[in-house]
Motif scaffolding. Structure first.
Motif, short mmCIF file in Angstrom:
data_model
loop_
_atom_site.label_atom_id
_atom_site.label_comp_id
_atom_site.label_asym_id
_atom_site.label_seq_id
_atom_site.Cartn_x
_atom_site.Cartn_y
_atom_site.Cartn_z
N MET A 116 -11.98 4.02 -9.80
CA MET A 116 -10.86 3.68 -9.06
C MET A 116 -10.96 3.77 -7.57
O MET A 116 -11.95 4.65 -7.02
N GLN B 36 -8.22 4.88 -4.22
CA GLN B 36 -6.83 5.16 -3.79
C GLN B 36 -6.30 4.04 -2.86
O GLN B 36 -5.00 4.06 -2.63
N PHE C 280 -6.76 0.95 -3.02
CA PHE C 280 -6.25 0.01 -4.10
C PHE C 280 -5.62 0.37 -5.31
O PHE C 280 -6.16 0.17 -6.23
N PRO C 281 -4.38 1.07 -5.40
CA PRO C 281 -4.04 1.70 -6.64
C PRO C 281 -3.55 0.67 -7.68
O PRO C 281 -3.59 0.97 -8.61
N ASP C 282 -3.38 -0.61 -7.27
CA ASP C 282 -2.83 -1.54 -8.44
C ASP C 282 -4.07 -2.60 -8.77
O ASP C 282 -3.95 -3.34 -9.51
N VAL C 283 -5.43 -2.20 -8.30
CA VAL C 283 -6.51 -2.96 -8.81
C VAL C 283 -7.08 -2.27 -9.84
O VAL C 283 -7.46 -1.22 -9.87
#
Length: 290
Positions: free
Chosen positions: A283, A285, A287-290
């Protein structure tokens, strides 16, 4: 009593060169068929008034065929094949003068003149951007890859931009001349966002960029003393969102299992759940939606 005495000419004199040792500096870009040593400088004389026969050889390996004489009775030396400084930069020629043909069975008198040739490198090649790769070990051609870099959107960098595979840098491949190189941007610089230092090649920003985009700059390297000697390199600059956080894995440890005898490219399954393939995910932060 009248006695007639006829003096027979004995072949007892060797030909004589006016200059037994000659030195010449020859530019690398000399045109083929150019006279290197004039006929009168290497025409031998013979006190016996014999016809002189000439032969030219070289003492340096791999330099045959570049220099020749016009004819067997004309010792003018000319350039027979185009020169290449990277192949050789000097050679020594031996010019033989004989008072009989080479194939003659009669006794022959021979004299030798030595011609020392030094090749001077000429400004024949445009600048090379570094790093570059020579093609098929040909030292006259070196191909470079495009440069690339990144900048953050809506952020002004005051330092020179970091590029791959390295900073913009070009050299004069005619290394004995080593002309100074100057740099300029000749294309792709929309809104004059970037500038390049003419002496160092460092690429810097003039203003911020407010939208994600990319620039394909054309940077020219030119020799100071000969503006016709230039090369152009491509520099791709990508505009990206600023990254404040490094990526991280969801789990610190992943456990998997495999079955004996499976072929290559078979799935690794989660330990304790042989029906679910093991998936390792990270993950970020930024790009939280990726």
């Amino acid at each position: 009593l009248e006695i007639i005495v006829t003096i027979l000419n004995e072949n007892d004199n060797s030909p004589v060169f006016p200059h037994p040792n000659i030195t010449r500096d020859v530019p690398e870009d000399t045109e083929v068929d150019t006279v290197i040593v004039a006929r009168e400088e290497v025409t031998a004389t013979d006190a016996d008034l014999d016809t002189i026969y000439y032969e030219l050889t070289t003492t340096v390996q791999n330099t045959d065929g570049y220099f020749a004489i016009r004819r067997v009775n004309n010792p003018e030396i000319y350039l027979q094949k185009a020169l290449d400084y990277d192949k050789f930069n000097s050679t020594t020629l031996l010019l033989y003068a004989r008072d009989r043909p080479v194939t003659s069975p009669e006794p022959t008198n021979t004299t030798t003149a030595t011609i020392t040739i030094t090749i001077k490198q000429s400004d024949t090649r445009a600048p090379w951007f570094l790093p570059c790769t020579q093609i098929h070990n040909d030292t006259s051609v070196c191909i470079s890859s495009p440069y690339s870099g990144r900048i953050n959107i809506s952020e002004m960098s005051t330092d020179p931009l970091l590029l791959e595979p390295g900073p913009i840098y070009a050299v004069d491949p005619d290394y004995t001349i080593s002309d100074r190189i100057v740099y300029s941007i000749v294309g792709g610089n929309t809104n004059e966002v970037f500038s390049v230092d003419s002496d160092t090649g460092n690429l810097t920003m003039n203003k911020i960029v407010t939208s994600p985009d990319s620039f394909l700059l054309q940077v020219m390297a030119t020799q100071v003393s000969n503006v016709r000697k230039y090369s152009v390199a491509t520099v791709e600059i990508k505009v990206i969102n600023k990254s404040n956080f490094p990526p991280y894995f969801e789990n610190g440890v992943y456990n998997g299992m495999v079955f004996v005898g499976l072929p290559q490219r078979s799935f690794v399954y989660q330990a304790g759940d042989p029906s679910t393939p093991l998936v390792i995910t990270a993950m970020d932060q930024d790009f939280p939606d990726v």
